[in-house]
Design a protein around this motif. Structure first.
Motif, short mmCIF file in Angstrom:
data_model
loop_
_atom_site.label_atom_id
_atom_site.label_comp_id
_atom_site.label_asym_id
_atom_site.label_seq_id
_atom_site.Cartn_x
_atom_site.Cartn_y
_atom_site.Cartn_z
N UNK A 1 54.72 1.74 16.47
CA UNK A 1 53.54 0.92 16.93
C UNK A 1 53.47 -0.40 15.94
N UNK A 2 54.03 -1.22 16.16
CA UNK A 2 53.70 -2.52 15.59
C UNK A 2 52.45 -3.08 15.84
N UNK B 1 60.52 5.73 25.27
CA UNK B 1 59.13 4.58 23.38
C UNK B 1 60.00 3.40 23.95
N UNK B 2 59.30 2.83 22.77
CA UNK B 2 59.49 1.95 22.52
C UNK B 2 60.13 1.80 21.22
N UNK B 3 61.68 0.30 21.25
CA UNK B 3 62.14 0.65 20.45
C UNK B 3 61.74 -0.92 19.81
N UNK B 4 62.29 -1.24 18.45
CA UNK B 4 62.19 -2.97 17.46
C UNK B 4 63.17 -2.61 16.91
N UNK B 5 64.24 -1.56 16.51
CA UNK B 5 65.09 -2.32 15.45
C UNK B 5 66.51 -1.12 15.65
N UNK C 1 59.25 -4.08 23.64
CA UNK C 1 58.17 -5.02 23.48
C UNK C 1 57.97 -6.21 23.36
N UNK C 2 56.98 -6.90 23.69
CA UNK C 2 56.33 -8.39 23.68
C UNK C 2 56.58 -9.08 22.49
N UNK C 3 55.86 -8.33 21.31
CA UNK C 3 56.63 -8.95 19.80
C UNK C 3 58.13 -9.27 20.09
N UNK C 4 58.70 -8.13 20.06
CA UNK C 4 60.19 -7.75 19.64
C UNK C 4 60.60 -8.87 20.89
N UNK C 5 60.82 -9.40 22.95
CA UNK C 5 61.11 -10.19 23.14
C UNK C 5 60.89 -11.23 22.61
N UNK C 6 60.30 -11.60 21.84
CA UNK C 6 60.02 -12.98 21.76
C UNK C 6 60.89 -13.79 20.60
N UNK C 7 61.02 -12.64 20.09
CA UNK C 7 61.91 -12.66 18.86
C UNK C 7 63.27 -12.55 19.26
N UNK D 1 66.84 0.65 30.42
CA UNK D 1 65.86 -0.73 29.21
C UNK D 1 65.23 -1.13 30.08
N UNK D 2 64.07 -1.19 29.65
CA UNK D 2 62.80 -2.21 29.25
C UNK D 2 62.28 -3.18 29.07
N UNK D 3 62.77 -4.14 29.22
CA UNK D 3 62.41 -5.67 28.03
C UNK D 3 60.96 -5.99 28.80
N UNK D 4 59.82 -5.75 27.79
CA UNK D 4 58.10 -6.74 28.11
C UNK D 4 58.70 -8.46 27.93
#
Length: 361
Positions: A53-54, A85-89, A107-113, A131-134
């Motif tokens: 959870x970032x 679940x959410x993945x960021x790395x 998640x939204x913060x990851x999708x922005x990068x 895969x779902x992309x916010x």
């Protein structure tokens, strides 16, 4: 991206809405299992829980991490639900897939990068997982599409999007402004991409989940991603926007799902009227721009500046007030008038032989 496929999982009814539900965060094994059992009893087939959870600021609860994977495995064994679940790395992707997680979201913060998105795309290459992309936190459609393209380029075909609203500095009823026009345009650009609505993050309050879910269904969204918790008021993160499984079931039962494929004669007539009105609007706007060019010529001959700030503000306020009296939103009309004004300034600057100032480009 014409080869995008639905987020299809065996045994799940393909009719709208596909509901993905579960707690914001996996907190304890007991909380995960209790919530899953209650959701399964209400007919939910895909269980979501955040392991990593970032948070906006450090120091808050940031998830149990990989320790929660056995809990999700137990959910699958005991309820037969699919897990998400959410993945960021890259490491998140590897651990989640090794642990048998069935669906991933970004998640939204990851999708922005774009750097983070490419890392995740590389980790997904050669895998077969939905895969779902916010949407990114900012209202940037191209950034959202770019994030989706990176996952598609890695070979993922069961691909979808989650609309969770956009961060705004303006005060609003919502935690994140819905800006429905952006996911609508995403659907126009990528018609095969399934789009899910996250009313929990858009609303930020549980009482807004039902109306936002209905709006999403009215707009033809394919499903919902809703935060549900066995004891929402005791949740370790985002407790205000979570509902009980029983409340979620009530919301879903009361949704009106409108038929998307029916086109009646009356509807065709009404659409023809819209087309005619749009044609008239374009003609009127063209006339307005011709007058703007005449004004530009007058200002050129009399050495006057293009921008008249006081008149512009008066114009915005007057038209916004008129819009409210005619049953439209004030901010909608301000947005429309700002766009018209920017084009009028551009037309006048052309007459003066100048380039528009940056704030009017």
């Amino acid at each position: 991206m014409n080869d995008i496929q639905p987020i299809a999982l065996p045994g799940i009814d393909p009719r709208r809405p596909l509901v993905i539900a579960g707690p914001c965060s996996a907190e304890t094994e007991e909380q995960v299992i209790e919530t899953a059992r209650a959701l399964a009893a209400e007919g939910v087939r895909i269980y979501r829980a955040g392991l990593w959870k970032p948070r906006t600021k450090p120091g808050g609860f940031e998830g149990v991490g990989a320790a929660g994977i056995p809990w999700l495995q137990r959910v699958k064994r005991e309820t037969g639900m699919y897990t998400a679940t959410e993945v960021a790395t890259r490491e998140h992707v590897d651990m989640a897939l090794r642990g048998g997680v069935d669906l991933l979201w970004i998640g939204a913060r990851t999708a922005a990068n774009p750097f983070a998105m490419q890392e995740i795309a590389d980790a997904l290459r050669g895998r077969d997982v939905p895969v779902l992309v916010k949407n990114p936190v900012s209202p940037d459609l191209e950034l959202w599409i770019g994030a989706i393209e990176r996952i598609h380029n890695a070979g993922i075909r069961r691909l979808g999007a989650i609309h969770r609203g956009f961060t705004s500095i303006d005060r609003s009823l919502y935690r994140n402004h819905p800006m429905w026009a952006i996911p609508i345009e995403l659907h126009r650009r990528l018609p095969k991409l399934e789009i899910f609505c996250d009313p929990s993050h858009i609303g930020g309050r549980r009482e807004l989940i039902a109306p936002l879910s209905q709006q999403a269904m009215d707009l033809g969204f394919d499903g919902l991603v809703v935060e549900a918790h066995c004891s929402p008021d005791c949740a370790w993160s985002d407790k205000a926007q979570q509902v009980t499984p029983e409340a979620l079931a009530y919301i879903i039962r009361n949704l009106v799902i409108r038929e998307q494929s029916v086109t009646t004669e009356s509807l065709t007539e009404l659409r023809a009227q819209i087309d005619k009105i749009d044609d008239e609007l374009l003609e009127l706007l063209a006339r307005r721009m011709r007058v703007s060019r005449d004004i530009g010529q007058f200002k050129k001959e009399h050495n006057m500046p293009v921008l008249q700030a006081q008149r512009y503000e008066e114009l915005l306020e007057r038209r916004a007030g008129q819009a409210v009296r005619l049953g439209m939103e004030r901010e909608f009309m301000r947005t429309v008038m700002q766009a018209i004004h920017e084009e009028s300034v551009r037309q006048q600057m052309e007459v003066l032989g100048q380039q528009p100032a940056p704030e009017h480009q």
